[in-house]
Scaffold this active site. Structure first.
Site, short mmCIF file in Angstrom:
data_model
loop_
_atom_site.label_atom_id
_atom_site.label_comp_id
_atom_site.label_asym_id
_atom_site.label_seq_id
_atom_site.Cartn_x
_atom_site.Cartn_y
_atom_site.Cartn_z
N GLY A 113 0.83 -1.21 0.00
CA GLY A 113 0.00 0.00 0.00
C GLY A 113 0.86 1.26 0.00
N ARG A 130 -2.35 8.30 3.99
CA ARG A 130 -2.59 9.17 5.15
C ARG A 130 -1.28 9.65 5.79
NH1 ARG A 130 -6.78 4.87 7.66
NH2 ARG A 130 -5.62 3.54 6.19
N GLN A 136 2.42 -7.01 -6.27
CA GLN A 136 0.97 -6.94 -6.43
C GLN A 136 0.67 -6.26 -7.76
OE1 GLN A 136 -1.08 -5.31 -3.06
NE2 GLN A 136 -3.10 -5.38 -4.04
N ASN A 180 -1.12 4.49 10.43
CA ASN A 180 -1.68 5.02 9.18
C ASN A 180 -1.32 6.48 8.97
OD1 ASN A 180 -3.10 2.60 8.41
ND2 ASN A 180 -4.45 3.03 10.13
N LYS A 190 37.41 14.41 14.84
CA LYS A 190 37.02 13.66 13.63
C LYS A 190 38.18 12.81 13.18
CE LYS A 190 37.97 14.51 9.68
NZ LYS A 190 38.33 15.06 8.37
C1 UD1 Z 1 -6.83 -3.10 7.44
C2 UD1 Z 1 -8.04 -4.04 7.53
C3 UD1 Z 1 -8.87 -3.62 8.74
C4 UD1 Z 1 -8.01 -3.68 10.01
C5 UD1 Z 1 -6.74 -2.85 9.84
C6 UD1 Z 1 -5.81 -3.13 11.00
C7 UD1 Z 1 -8.68 -4.74 5.28
C8 UD1 Z 1 -9.61 -4.53 4.16
N1 UD1 Z 1 -8.83 -3.94 6.34
O1 UD1 Z 1 -7.34 -1.80 7.22
O2 UD1 Z 1 -9.98 -4.48 8.89
O3 UD1 Z 1 -8.74 -3.19 11.11
O4 UD1 Z 1 -6.05 -3.20 8.63
O5 UD1 Z 1 -4.66 -2.33 11.00
O6 UD1 Z 1 -7.82 -5.59 5.20
N2 UD1 Z 1 -1.77 -3.34 1.52
C9 UD1 Z 1 -1.30 -4.06 0.46
N3 UD1 Z 1 -1.96 -3.99 -0.72
C10 UD1 Z 1 -3.09 -3.24 -0.88
C11 UD1 Z 1 -3.58 -2.52 0.23
C12 UD1 Z 1 -2.89 -2.59 1.43
O7 UD1 Z 1 -0.28 -4.74 0.57
O8 UD1 Z 1 -3.63 -3.23 -1.98
C13 UD1 Z 1 -1.02 -3.38 2.79
C14 UD1 Z 1 -0.63 -2.04 3.28
O9 UD1 Z 1 0.69 -1.70 2.81
C15 UD1 Z 1 -0.63 -2.20 4.80
C16 UD1 Z 1 -1.66 -3.27 5.02
O10 UD1 Z 1 -1.86 -3.91 3.78
O11 UD1 Z 1 0.61 -2.63 5.26
C17 UD1 Z 1 -2.99 -2.70 5.52
O12 UD1 Z 1 -3.47 -1.78 4.56
P1 UD1 Z 1 -4.23 -0.48 5.02
O13 UD1 Z 1 -4.64 0.25 3.79
O14 UD1 Z 1 -3.45 0.25 6.03
O15 UD1 Z 1 -5.53 -1.13 5.66
P2 UD1 Z 1 -6.44 -0.53 6.81
O16 UD1 Z 1 -7.36 0.47 6.21
O17 UD1 Z 1 -5.62 -0.10 7.94
CA CA Z 2 -3.46 0.13 8.35
#
Ligand code: UD1
Ligand code: CA
Length: 490
Positions: free
Chosen positions: A18, A22, A82, A237, A360
């Site tokens: 991701g 934020r 991905q 986040n 140094k």
């Molecule tokens: C996610 C969970 C949520 C949980 C929270 C806990 C889902 C849909 N939601 O939400 O239920 O409460 O984590 O912290 O799973 N990532 C990828 N590929 C993507 C999107 C994200 O690898 O396409 C990775 C991000 O880099 C991150 C993690 O997955 O490390 C979580 O992604 P993030 O977008 O932060 O999810 P949350 O909205 O926090």
């Molecule tokens: Ca998260």
């Protein structure tokens, strides 16, 4: 906690693709650091403690940066890209494709949930295997659940599904049990159900969390383990959560060293990277940063107001109000207050780098002292040396750096300049104010300042009527009266 036994039936997938919108950052979120290590590095370390047969990290945003960081920490990791389909579910799907023959349990971790420890995760895997569930998720009860997915339970208490904040009804949003983003899945179930997950939700993403509802609807057992310490599940986040995670991690690190025998007076203003080590009976005073690979030996006192990065501090050394990087400070040596030790500084046992001193790429021998107001660069100093206040090595001629070699038992006068390249022989001395441009033989006294000349009456002649002239006149008449009185008594 380290468990090096191999668990070939366990694969760990770490989500790190991701963007971390934020964070509002050019740096991918999972590479932001707490405790001196990127967020994903903490997750990776914990994952490896479980001894899994495979570790997969899924990347996309700034993929090279993230991939390099990950393989730099653990080269056995499988890095998976991905594709353009977004969401945590898609991230897991492409990861599973990289381990097609794996049929054991899959532990999914988020690269942005850095505080979970191997004990908690090992227990989660244990719970999953003992209960025979198809999916076991880690949940936590938070006073403020905003932003997290909520765990929705049936009236009988069993887990029905997880709903994201953005998709939650008001009643669902009021639930305080959250999905920590950490799960154990039976891999066969995960492969089947992920193929059925769509993107029909508020974010248009393929949610991993949808697997829970689908598995449950298909009659498979799903359970949630509620973590005892909810702070372990903190997800990063934004920058506020980054600071909070850093603070919690630091509190854990400080406590670990306290229990190992270090006195740390003020945990709130002491920052210790996870890679630093403190021996027993070390004392750390307030406002101190002990960073990267720094090691501090038995009995040393660090602080207050000190920052050490990649330094080695010897037994019983004292470092006060100092900033040091890539420096070695010997046993019983003292540094500061107000010292700046740059890379390549080696202060031997019993030596001193004192007040307003910068060093140094220099070695200062056993028991040698640079006590006040000095710059020592590209210099080798022997044993038992004392440099007078204001010693400056002029190491740079605008083109190249040159070395200054100072032998054993040398004593320099105050305010010397050593114009490198230059050598001062063993036991030599230099006069106050000397500018040393030529080598000084062993045992010689080097003087470079012209002999002093006093011009009597200069002020009376050139500055008559000034306060200086009046002061000089008063002093002369007092001296004459004193001389007269002495003559009377003598
Ligand atoms: C996610 C969970 C949520 C949980 C929270 C806990 C889902 C849909 N939601 O939400 O239920 O409460 O984590 O912290 O799973 N990532 C990828 N590929 C993507 C999107 C994200 O690898 O396409 C990775 C991000 O880099 C991150 C993690 O997955 O490390 C979580 O992604 P993030 O977008 O932060 O999810 P949350 O909205 O926090
Ligand atoms: Ca998260």
């Amino acid at each position: 906690m380290t468990n090096n036994a191999l668990d070939a039936n366990l694969a760990v997938i770490i989500l790190a693709a991701g963007q971390g919108t934020r964070m509002k950052s050019a740096l991918p979120k999972v590479l932001h650091r707490i405790g001196g290590r990127p967020l994903v590095g903490h997750v990776l370390d914990t994952a490896r403690d479980l001894g899994p047969g495979h570790v997969v990290v899924v990347v996309r945003h700034e993929r090279d940066l993230v991939a390099d960081a990950v393989t730099g920490i653990a080269d056995e990791v499988i890095v998976v890209d991905q594709d353009e389909i977004p969401g945590t579910g898609r991230a897991v799907e492409v990861s599973l494709a990289a381990i097609p023959d794996f049929a054991g349990d899959v532990l999914v971790l988020s690269g942005d949930v850095p505080l979970l420890d191997a004990g908690t995760l090992g227990a989660l895997v244990g719970d999953h295997r003992a209960s025979g569930a198809a999916v076991t998720l880690l949940s936590a009860v938070l006073p403020d659940a905003t932003g997290y997915g909520r765990v929705i339970r049936d009236p009988d208490g069993s887990v029905a599904r997880v709903v994201e904040q953005k998709d939650a009804s008001a009643a669902e949003a009021a639930v305080t049990e959250i999905n920590a983003g950490v799960y154990v899945f039976r891999s066969t179930v995960l492969r089947t159900e992920l193929a059925r997950v769509g993107t029909d939700n508020a974010q248009g993403e393929k949610y991993l969390t949808d697997v829970i509802g689908l598995a449950r609807a298909g009659g498979l057992p799903v359970t949630a383990s509620v973590v005892a310490d909810a702070t372990l599940t903190l997800g990063v986040n934004d920058r506020a959560q980054l600071a909070e995670a850093g603070r919690l991690l630091n509190a854990r690190t400080v406590r670990r060293w306290q229990l190992a025998g270090a006195t740390i007076q003020d945990p709130a203003t002491t920052w210790i990277d996870v890679t630093a080590t403190l021996a027993p009976d070390v004392t750390v005073l307030p406002n101190t940063h002990i960073l990267r690979a720094t090691t501090v030996a038995v009995g040393a006192t660090i602080g207050p107001d000190t920052s050490l990065e990649d330094c080695e501090v010897g037994e019983n050394a004292t470092v006060r109000r100092a900033d040091a990087t890539l420096a070695v400070i010997g046993a019983n040596a003292t540094v500061g207050p107000f010292a700046y030790l740059r890379p390549g500084t080696v202060l031997a046992a019993g030596g001193k780098i004192g007040t307003f001193v910068e060093t140094k790429n220099s070695t200062i021998g056993e028991g040698s002292k640079v006590p006040h107001l000095s710059y020592i660069g590209d210099t080798t100093i022997g044993r038992g040396v004392n440099l007078g206040a204001g010693a400056i090595t002029a190491n740079y001629d605008d083109v190249t750096k040159h070395r200054t070699e100072i032998g054993d038992e040398v004593h320099s006068g105050s305010h010397n300049v050593f114009v490198a390249p230059v050598r001062i022989g063993d036991g030599a001395k230099t006069g106050a104010g000397a500018v040393i441009r030529k080598d000084v033989p062993p045992g010689a006294l080097a003087l470079s300042v012209a002999p002093q000349r006093n011009i009597e009456g200069w002020v009376d002649n050139h500055r008559p009527g000034t306060a200086a002239a009046a002061a000089a006149a008063r002093s002369r008449s007092a001296q004459e009266q004193g001389d007269g009185a002495q003559e009377e008594h003598g």
